[in-house]
Every structure is written in structure tokens, then in C-alpha cells.
Motif scaffolding. Sequence first.
Motif, PDB file in Angstrom:
ATOM      1  N   GLY A   1       6.722  13.190   4.617  1.00  0.00           N
ATOM      2  CA  GLY A   1       6.646  13.669   3.052  1.00  0.00           C
ATOM      3  C   GLY A   1       7.067  12.868   2.421  1.00  0.00           C
ATOM      4  O   GLY A   1       6.046  12.614   0.775  1.00  0.00           O
ATOM      5  N   ALA A   2       8.076  11.766   2.468  1.00  0.00           N
ATOM      6  CA  ALA A   2       8.078  10.835   1.451  1.00  0.00           C
ATOM      7  C   ALA A   2       6.973   9.843   1.056  1.00  0.00           C
ATOM      8  O   ALA A   2       6.696   9.372   1.942  1.00  0.00           O
ATOM      9  CB  ALA A   2       9.482   9.754   1.925  1.00  0.00           C
ATOM     10  N   GLN A   3       7.244   9.004   0.096  1.00  0.00           N
ATOM     11  CA  GLN A   3       5.858   8.266  -0.885  1.00  0.00           C
ATOM     12  C   GLN A   3       6.608   7.303  -0.140  1.00  0.00           C
ATOM     13  O   GLN A   3       7.639   6.459  -0.647  1.00  0.00           O
ATOM     14  CB  GLN A   3       5.640   8.447  -2.183  1.00  0.00           C
ATOM     15  CG  GLN A   3       5.323   9.324  -1.992  1.00  0.00           C
ATOM     16  CD  GLN A   3       4.281   9.423  -3.990  1.00  0.00           C
ATOM     17  OE1 GLN A   3       4.054   8.482  -4.147  1.00  0.00           O
ATOM     18  NE2 GLN A   3       4.023  10.578  -4.057  1.00  0.00           N
ATOM     19  N   VAL A   4       5.905   6.058   0.114  1.00  0.00           N
ATOM     20  CA  VAL A   4       6.850   5.073   0.812  1.00  0.00           C
ATOM     21  C   VAL A   4       5.039   3.292   0.474  1.00  0.00           C
ATOM     22  O   VAL A   4       4.347   3.922   0.416  1.00  0.00           O
ATOM     23  CB  VAL A   4       6.886   4.965   2.436  1.00  0.00           C
ATOM     24  CG1 VAL A   4       7.673   5.811   3.015  1.00  0.00           C
ATOM     25  CG2 VAL A   4       5.785   4.665   3.043  1.00  0.00           C
ATOM     26  N   ALA A   5       5.820   2.657   0.718  1.00  0.00           N
ATOM     27  CA  ALA A   5       5.978   0.840  -0.284  1.00  0.00           C
ATOM     28  C   ALA A   5       5.262   0.796   1.527  1.00  0.00           C
ATOM     29  O   ALA A   5       6.395  -0.153   1.863  1.00  0.00           O
ATOM     30  CB  ALA A   5       5.900   0.316  -0.718  1.00  0.00           C
TER      31      ALA A   5
ATOM     32  N   VAL B   1       0.711  -1.084  -0.058  1.00  0.00           N
ATOM     33  CA  VAL B   1       0.202   0.010   0.215  1.00  0.00           C
ATOM     34  C   VAL B   1       0.917   1.298  -0.244  1.00  0.00           C
ATOM     35  O   VAL B   1       1.819   1.509   0.877  1.00  0.00           O
ATOM     36  CB  VAL B   1      -1.445   0.063   1.542  1.00  0.00           C
ATOM     37  CG1 VAL B   1      -2.014   1.229   1.579  1.00  0.00           C
ATOM     38  CG2 VAL B   1      -2.070  -0.831   1.625  1.00  0.00           C
ATOM     39  N   ALA B   2      -0.011   2.049  -1.042  1.00  0.00           N
ATOM     40  CA  ALA B   2       1.690   3.536  -0.764  1.00  0.00           C
ATOM     41  C   ALA B   2       1.363   4.690   0.415  1.00  0.00           C
ATOM     42  O   ALA B   2      -0.030   4.223   0.671  1.00  0.00           O
ATOM     43  CB  ALA B   2       1.104   4.031  -2.103  1.00  0.00           C
ATOM     44  N   ALA B   3       1.582   5.177   0.855  1.00  0.00           N
ATOM     45  CA  ALA B   3       1.787   6.035   2.118  1.00  0.00           C
ATOM     46  C   ALA B   3       2.310   7.130   2.071  1.00  0.00           C
ATOM     47  O   ALA B   3       3.171   7.154   1.142  1.00  0.00           O
ATOM     48  CB  ALA B   3       1.137   5.356   3.230  1.00  0.00           C
ATOM     49  N   LEU B   4       2.501   8.127   3.221  1.00  0.00           N
ATOM     50  CA  LEU B   4       3.102   9.367   3.624  1.00  0.00           C
ATOM     51  C   LEU B   4       3.527   9.132   4.790  1.00  0.00           C
ATOM     52  O   LEU B   4       2.882   9.021   5.376  1.00  0.00           O
ATOM     53  CB  LEU B   4       2.606  10.601   3.172  1.00  0.00           C
ATOM     54  CG  LEU B   4       2.147  11.127   1.683  1.00  0.00           C
ATOM     55  CD1 LEU B   4       1.367  12.248   1.819  1.00  0.00           C
ATOM     56  CD2 LEU B   4       3.273  11.277   1.001  1.00  0.00           C
ATOM     57  N   ALA B   5       4.902   9.433   4.315  1.00  0.00           N
ATOM     58  CA  ALA B   5       5.949   9.012   5.976  1.00  0.00           C
ATOM     59  C   ALA B   5       5.689  10.879   6.054  1.00  0.00           C
ATOM     60  O   ALA B   5       5.612  11.323   5.682  1.00  0.00           O
ATOM     61  CB  ALA B   5       7.460   8.718   5.439  1.00  0.00           C
TER      62      ALA B   5
END
Length: 148
Positions: free
Chosen positions: A34-38, A27-31
Motif C-alpha cells: 500500500g506504500a506509494q513508490v517511485a 513513475v509513481a505507483a502503489l506497492a
Amino acid sequence: MSVSNAPDLEGWTRACDADRLVPERAVAALAPDGAQVAVVRTADGRLFAVGHHDPSALANVIARGVVGTRTVADETASEKTGQEATGQERVVDVIQSPLYKQAFDLATGEDVEDRSVSLGTWAVRERDGVIELGERTSEARHPERTTR
């Protein structure tokens, strides 16, 4: 009910409800930074968070990759001790890029074929039915050449 993605007092950010995280699917999310993470839950229930940005394709696509395992040479002993490699192998959990098919170790974020390239990693936990992201635990490292 409003959902906030702002870090709480402990520095953790809500990523998603735990029941949304199906094993072996990212699932893609924001850390919090502000970085995009999986975010990934493996079949045995462990949680991982790696960068969503594919360093070769220059696109945020890693969460669309295939999650599984890969057998790799165990270089850990030789790297840490300076001794000759033993030739042993180990199985690691990976997420494979949907574009160029590189496999990245979920624990370290590193490309299993080119350890100089990494997605970066973040702290992740499950608390009260919610998946939360914490601080970055390793930095992303990009290849010298970014297109194939």
C-alpha cells in the motif's frame, strides 16, 4: 480490459506497462503493502523502486524528481571492515527531491549526504511487458527534523 493492482499469488503487484516507464523518468505507483513508490528505469535499463514520500518535505513528490548520477565517497569498505576510509569515490544512480534537492541513492534509498535518512526500497521487475512491484527490501528512515 480491467487492470488489477492486487498482489498475485507470488506477491507481485502490477505498477504500469513497461513502455510507460521512460528511462531517467520516475513513475509513481502503489506497492503491494500500500506504500506509494517511485519506479525508475535508468539509462542503462536497470529498474529501481524507492519511496515516493520526501522525508524532509513531508510530501509524496519523489517521482517528480530528477534522475541522474552523483559521485559520492566510497564508505562501504570502512563501514564493513572497520578500516580507515580510503578516500575513493564511486558513481551512484540517484533521484533528486524536487523540493529540497536532496539526492537519494536508487539502490539503497539513502540520502547521499545523510545516510541516516532513507526513502526505503522495494523489489521491482519487468515481466511480459509489465513493471511489477514486490515486497519492501529496506525501511524508510526519517530525519529528526522534518522541515528546513
